[in-house]
Motif scaffolding. Structure first.
Motif, mmCIF file in Angstrom:
data_model
loop_
_atom_site.group_PDB
_atom_site.id
_atom_site.type_symbol
_atom_site.label_atom_id
_atom_site.label_comp_id
_atom_site.label_asym_id
_atom_site.label_seq_id
_atom_site.Cartn_x
_atom_site.Cartn_y
_atom_site.Cartn_z
ATOM 1 N N THR A 232 0.825 -1.209 0.000
ATOM 2 C CA THR A 232 0.000 0.000 0.000
ATOM 3 C C THR A 232 0.860 1.260 0.000
ATOM 4 O O THR A 232 1.986 1.264 0.500
ATOM 5 C CB THR A 232 -0.924 0.020 1.236
ATOM 6 O OG1 THR A 232 -1.752 1.186 1.195
ATOM 7 C CG2 THR A 232 -0.121 0.045 2.526
ATOM 8 N N ASP A 234 0.125 5.457 1.011
ATOM 9 C CA ASP A 234 -0.810 6.443 1.536
ATOM 10 C C ASP A 234 -0.711 7.736 0.729
ATOM 11 O O ASP A 234 0.279 7.971 0.019
ATOM 12 C CB ASP A 234 -0.512 6.728 3.010
ATOM 13 C CG ASP A 234 -1.553 7.640 3.646
ATOM 14 O OD1 ASP A 234 -2.696 7.180 3.838
ATOM 15 O OD2 ASP A 234 -1.230 8.812 3.918
ATOM 16 N N ARG A 267 -7.122 -0.969 -0.711
ATOM 17 C CA ARG A 267 -6.070 -0.646 0.252
ATOM 18 C C ARG A 267 -4.747 -0.266 -0.411
ATOM 19 O O ARG A 267 -3.842 0.210 0.260
ATOM 20 C CB ARG A 267 -5.838 -1.835 1.186
ATOM 21 C CG ARG A 267 -6.955 -2.091 2.180
ATOM 22 C CD ARG A 267 -7.020 -1.023 3.243
ATOM 23 N NE ARG A 267 -5.766 -0.919 3.999
ATOM 24 C CZ ARG A 267 -5.482 0.074 4.820
ATOM 25 N NH1 ARG A 267 -6.338 1.068 4.978
ATOM 26 N NH2 ARG A 267 -4.329 0.099 5.474
ATOM 27 N N THR A 270 -4.458 4.574 0.149
ATOM 28 C CA THR A 270 -5.274 4.992 1.290
ATOM 29 C C THR A 270 -5.355 6.516 1.350
ATOM 30 O O THR A 270 -4.428 7.219 0.959
ATOM 31 C CB THR A 270 -4.695 4.447 2.609
ATOM 32 O OG1 THR A 270 -3.330 4.863 2.739
ATOM 33 C CG2 THR A 270 -4.754 2.929 2.630
#
Length: 348
Positions: A232, A234, A267, A270
């Motif tokens: 993932t 962010d 995911r 994010t």
């Protein structure tokens, strides 16, 4: 009496002389000022209007509306996005990219075929897209994995392998085989950090035709080796990349950079709503899942369409997409039915 007349006559001559001198002075003063005034007026008349630093807003918004393809939800086109700087590739062109790594024949078509054969096949794809959507010019690209996630930890335990510069230079040379070809350098950070990997590619990203890709699938946050589960990124990490590219564009007077982010799960990105847009960077979220058509459409609907960021892309796999029934790849005609239409197409 004669003395008085003589005095008056003398005074008249003196006044006449003073008057003549005054006229002569005023004339000279006028001559010395007038040319400056005329010069200023001339400069004002010939001064050209300043050129806009951004693309034409009407043309840009019309193309965005066209890409939205009739979407009525209000999600697309993305609202309140900044106008890109002049020289922006998107949305006026569609990028058609071949993906891979020169060290492997299994990571993508770029690296699987010798350069001349690869170009023959890529040109066939370019022709297909040009025929299907003649209103949108196509631009070829080579999307090269410059930092590769790997199964072994390596000396520093980061599970990633940075490509040597001679390999990146080879990709740049292959790109030069065809005019106006873009190059994307893709980063799979594994257990490293994007802040440690991206700056190492700065000298290449300073080139006007070199752009960036990052792959959240291989961005591991808990020490799990890449490939064991899906990673993932962010919004903070994505914003770091955008800020880095923005700075490069400003400092080096470059056209906007295209920034591709792969995605096939929620995911993988994010806090998408916190991703910041810049006139210097054009963000593409690339639908990166493989499988039969309906599975790919579902991935696009759930993770690309539903969380709008700026532009969309779509990845096609020559091998993995045909493993299951109906054993075929999606066509340009089918992809152009999507809302929004992808403006970046990648083949692996």
């Amino acid at each position: 009496m004669n003395k008085r007349l003589h005095f008056l006559f003398t005074m008249l001559i003196a006044l006449s002389a003073i008057s003549c001198q005054g006229k002569s002075y005023n004339k000279k003063a006028t001559e010395s000022i007038t040319p400056n005034v005329n010069k200023q007026e001339q400069e004002i008349e010939t001064e050209e209007p300043q050129q806009s630093l951004t693309v034409d807003s009407i043309a840009y918004n019309l193309k965005l509306a066209s890409l939205a393809n009739g979407d009525t939800t209000g999600l697309w086109p993305v609202k309140d996005q900044p106008l890109p700087l002049n020289g922006a590739i998107l949305p006026f062109n569609r990028i058609i990219a071949y993906y891979g790594n020169l060290y492997s024949t299994k990571m993508g078509i770029l690296g699987e075929l010798p350069p001349k054969q690869m170009w023959q096949r890529l040109n066939a794809e370019l022709k297909a897209w040009r025929t299907t959507d003649p209103a949108t010019p196509v631009v070829p690209a080579l999307h090269y994995i410059a930092v590769v996630a790997q199964g072994s930890p390596g000396k520093d335990g980061k599970y990633r392998f940075r490509m040597p510069e001679n390999q990146i230079d080879s990709v740049l040379a292959i790109a030069q085989m065809q005019e106006n070809t873009l190059v994307f350098l893709d980063i799979q950070v594994a257990l490293s950090k994007i802040q440690d990997e991206l700056p190492l590619l700065e000298k290449y990203l300073k080139l006007p035709h070199v752009h960036l890709g990052i792959d959240p699938e291989f961005s591991m946050k808990d020490g799990t080796p890449p490939g064991k589960k899906i990673g993932t990124f962010d919004a903070k990490e994505i914003n770091y990349c955008s800020d880095f590219l923005t700075k490069l564009v400003k400092e080096n007077n470059l056209p906007p950079k295209v920034f591709v982010i792969h995605r096939f799960t929620r995911r993988m990105i994010t806090n998408y709503q916190n991703i910041k847009l810049h006139p210097e960077v054009q963000i593409v979220i690339d639908m990166d899942g493989w499988g039969p058509p309906e599975l790919k459409f579902g991935t696009h609907r759930n993770y690309i369409y539903s969380e709008p960021i700026q532009f969309t892309g779509f990845k096609l796999f020559y091998k993995n997409d045909v493993k299951k029934a109906p054993h075929r790849m999606l066509t340009p005609q089918e992809l152009l039915k999507l809302k929004p239409q992808p403006i970046y197409i990648q083949y692996q």
